[in-house]
Design a protein around this motif. Structure first.
Motif, PDB file in Angstrom:
ATOM      1  N   PHE A 133      31.407  21.298 -41.675  1.00 45.90           N
ATOM      2  CA  PHE A 133      31.876  22.780 -41.415  1.00 45.90           C
ATOM      3  C   PHE A 133      31.329  23.710 -42.430  1.00 45.90           C
ATOM      4  O   PHE A 133      31.009  23.624 -43.484  1.00 45.90           O
ATOM      5  N   GLU A 134      30.952  25.094 -41.789  1.00 44.10           N
ATOM      6  CA  GLU A 134      30.408  26.033 -42.468  1.00 44.10           C
ATOM      7  C   GLU A 134      31.269  27.237 -42.327  1.00 44.10           C
ATOM      8  O   GLU A 134      31.862  27.518 -41.400  1.00 44.10           O
ATOM      9  N   ILE A 135      31.575  27.960 -43.674  1.00 48.81           N
ATOM     10  CA  ILE A 135      32.552  29.107 -43.550  1.00 48.81           C
ATOM     11  C   ILE A 135      31.866  30.202 -44.436  1.00 48.81           C
ATOM     12  O   ILE A 135      31.088  29.717 -45.258  1.00 48.81           O
TER      13      ILE A 135
ATOM     14  N   MET B 237      31.409  19.681 -47.580  1.00 43.83           N
ATOM     15  CA  MET B 237      31.549  18.440 -47.319  1.00 43.83           C
ATOM     16  C   MET B 237      32.107  17.430 -48.147  1.00 43.83           C
ATOM     17  O   MET B 237      32.063  16.600 -49.388  1.00 43.83           O
ATOM     18  N   PRO B 238      33.450  17.363 -47.712  1.00 49.24           N
ATOM     19  CA  PRO B 238      34.525  16.776 -48.280  1.00 49.24           C
ATOM     20  C   PRO B 238      34.526  15.236 -48.072  1.00 49.24           C
ATOM     21  O   PRO B 238      33.636  14.607 -47.329  1.00 49.24           O
TER      22      PRO B 238
ATOM     23  N   TYR C  43      28.443  14.114 -44.831  1.00 50.33           N
ATOM     24  CA  TYR C  43      27.208  13.992 -45.343  1.00 50.33           C
ATOM     25  C   TYR C  43      26.497  15.324 -44.621  1.00 50.33           C
ATOM     26  O   TYR C  43      26.785  15.566 -43.498  1.00 50.33           O
ATOM     27  N   GLU C  44      25.456  15.756 -45.082  1.00 50.42           N
ATOM     28  CA  GLU C  44      24.514  16.817 -44.544  1.00 50.42           C
ATOM     29  C   GLU C  44      24.206  16.743 -43.080  1.00 50.42           C
ATOM     30  O   GLU C  44      24.084  17.826 -42.441  1.00 50.42           O
TER      31      GLU C  44
ATOM     32  N   ASN D 183      25.315  18.317 -35.422  1.00 50.64           N
ATOM     33  CA  ASN D 183      25.682  16.789 -35.791  1.00 50.64           C
ATOM     34  C   ASN D 183      24.290  16.020 -35.457  1.00 50.64           C
ATOM     35  O   ASN D 183      24.216  15.630 -34.429  1.00 50.64           O
ATOM     36  N   LEU D 184      23.594  15.787 -36.419  1.00 54.53           N
ATOM     37  CA  LEU D 184      22.312  15.016 -36.392  1.00 54.53           C
ATOM     38  C   LEU D 184      22.234  13.580 -36.455  1.00 54.53           C
ATOM     39  O   LEU D 184      21.341  12.953 -36.405  1.00 54.53           O
ATOM     40  N   SER D 185      23.323  13.209 -36.665  1.00 58.27           N
ATOM     41  CA  SER D 185      23.637  11.646 -37.279  1.00 58.27           C
ATOM     42  C   SER D 185      24.159  11.049 -35.905  1.00 58.27           C
ATOM     43  O   SER D 185      24.267  11.494 -34.759  1.00 58.27           O
ATOM     44  N   ASN D 186      24.331   9.747 -35.865  1.00 58.73           N
ATOM     45  CA  ASN D 186      24.799   8.882 -35.070  1.00 58.73           C
ATOM     46  C   ASN D 186      26.405   8.519 -35.245  1.00 58.73           C
ATOM     47  O   ASN D 186      26.759   7.646 -34.709  1.00 58.73           O
TER      48      ASN D 186
END
Length: 279
Positions: free
Chosen positions: A154-156, A190-191, A148-149, A210-213
């Motif tokens: 990964f950014e390409i 976002m696979p 998720y966002e 990575n802003l998540s936990n």
């Protein structure tokens, strides 16, 4: 077995595979594996990651809270399923030729607090690509979680595998003056569990913050043409017992060292420009 795999690979269009990897530099197949299969891979990665953290040289730092671990094929229950998957075989044969070599299996683990990486490619462009305009290696990625966002996807930047960075840092890192080019093209991926992607490691990319936990582990398979000249050294090793158990279609492509007992891996492919993140 070989005839069965060859029949399955014929369902995939070679022109689409070649067009995707020579054009955007990345393609994918959704739902290639069941989620239960991915869960087994995730369990194995967790064990291997914890072992690597305890061993000197067991992990590579790819930026704050971001790790890479190269591992042994037989420590992953899904290895044979992955390398013999009909889509993986079809992509390898189409781009790298029928004598392609499996040279690496490992995993990336971006953790909570991982920051944006600088835009980069994974190694300098080899002459067969820079001069000959031919791709000689591929990286396959399999996420072990739904992405998720907020998890640092990964950014390409599609199409940038052909950019000439030979005059810049290590031939891998474009200067910030060129970042606009990559930001304009950037696509975040976002696979979901079960999806596979294949890309040229030369296509400019980065991991994002990575802003998540949550951790976002992803399995990485490295494959090369038999005449690939890029300088990344791998230490793929398998026991003789495991090697003898492999289907012919797998061990004929495995570029490995046979051992009686697996040796601990010391990670070698350090990329210094990633250590501090995008500062």
């Amino acid at each position: 077995m070989l005839a069965s795999i060859q029949a399955q690979t014929q369902q995939f269009d070679i022109a689409s595979i070649m067009g995707g990897l020579y054009g955007d530099g990345i393609i994918g197949l959704k739902g290639a594996f069941d989620r239960s299969w991915v869960q087994e891979v995730a369990e194995d990665i967790e064990v291997l990651f914890q072992e690597a953290l305890q061993r000197p040289g067991g992990t590579l730092n790819r930026g704050p809270n971001r790790y890479y671990v190269e591992t042994h094929p037989e420590r992953l229950r899904g290895f044979v399923d992955l390398v013999s998957h009909s889509w993986v075989v079809a992509v390898c044969e189409a781009v790298l030729g029928p004598e392609y070599k499996i040279v690496e299996i490992g995993f990336d683990v971006p953790g909570p607090g991982a920051v944006n990486q600088p835009w980069h490619r994974d190694f300098p462009t080899p002459p067969e690509t820079l001069i000959g305009r031919r791709l000689s290696s591929l990286a396959f990625n399999v996420t072990t979680v739904d992405v998720y966002e907020d998890m640092g996807p990964f950014e390409i930047a599609p199409g940038t595998q052909w950019d000439d960075l030979s005059e810049f840092e290590h031939g891998m890192f474009p200067p910030k003056s060129l970042y606009g080019r990559y930001k304009e093209r950037a696509q975040q991926k976002m696979p979901k569990m079960g999806d596979i992607s294949a890309r040229s490691s030369l296509t400019i990319h980065r991991g994002t913050a990575n802003l998540s936990n949550k951790f976002r582990p992803v399995l990485v398979l490295g494959v090369e043409a038999p005449d690939a000249t890029q300088a990344v050294q791998h230490n793929l090793q398998v026991t003789r017992t495991f090697y003898e158990s492999l289907p012919d279609q797998v061990h004929r492509h495995l570029a490995c060292r046979l051992v009686d007992q697996l040796e601990p891996l010391v990670q070698a492919h350090s990329i210094e420009g990633l250590l501090m993140g995008d500062t």
